[in-house]
Design a protein around this motif. Structure first.
Motif: not given
Length: 209
Positions: A1-4, A110-118, A121-127, A177-182
């Motif tokens: 996850m940290i790598r992402k 705002a965008v960085a926080t939302a992107t990190a969560a997206a 997986g759902e179980h790792e969003r908080g981290r 990594r632009a193409r991998t951003l959700p």
């Protein structure tokens, strides 16, 4: 996850440093621009005001098409503002540059926080979101001492150049990594500042028990 998430964390570190880095070199900036410390201090107010307004107002508009575009625009504005700050010939340009930087920082947060969560997986969003928050906190703690150390050995313009360098590093990593951003879902978002009219947040509208 940290790598992402690490490019977003680096961006948050640059943002966190930038929030308080000016405070450590206020006297140097004032002397360099032939003005008062109080006038230069208005740059902090300008940054904060733009930061508070830009995120809520522009987040939805920028993320409708592409997350990568939104975050790169935010980083681009942020880096541009810091670059103008570094090269500012007078206090007027300096204050204007802090408004530009604050706007980019507000959108970026705002965008960085939302992107990190997206990105996870759902179980790792908080981290994932906490890593962005960690970057902000680490940068904020380091902002004043880093600014003073670089400023004493070199100049306050070198201090701002350091912030630009970190921002460019993050921008380069995110571009690769632009193409991998959700893509972020903005269809269900309520109008801006709706929360300020909510009975849960406005004291005068809270119902008595």
């Amino acid at each position: 996850m940290i790598r992402k998430v690490w490019p977003l964390t680096v961006a948050a570190i640059a943002l966190g440093i930038d929030v308080y880095v000016v405070a450590g070199v206020l006297p140097q900036i004032a002397t360099s621009l032939a003005t008062t410390v109080a006038m230069v201090g208005l740059g902090v107010t300008a940054f904060t005001a733009a930061y508070a307004v830009a995120g809520p107002l522009l987040f939805g508009r920028l993320t409708r098409g592409s997350t990568a575009r939104a975050i790169l625009i935010a980083l681009g504005v942020f880096n541009l503002g810091n670059l103008i700050t570094m090269l500012a010939p007078d206090v007027t340009v300096f204050l204007a540059s802090r408004v530009i930087t604050g706007a980019g920082a507000g959108i970026l947060t705002a965008v960085a926080t939302a992107t990190a969560a997206a990105m996870v997986g759902e179980h790792e969003r908080g981290r994932a979101m906490s890593l962005v928050a960690f970057g902000l906190s680490a940068g904020t703690v380091a902002g004043v001492p880093v600014g003073m150390l670089i400023g004493q050995d070199l100049s306050w313009r070198a201090t701002m150049g350091f912030v630009v360098l970190i921002g460019l590093l993050s921008m380069t990593a995110l571009t690769l990594r632009a193409r991998t951003l959700p893509r972020l879902d903005t269809t269900a978002r309520q109008p801006v500042f709706t929360v300020l009219r909510s009975s849960k947040t406005v004291p005068g509208r809270v119902r008595s028990c």
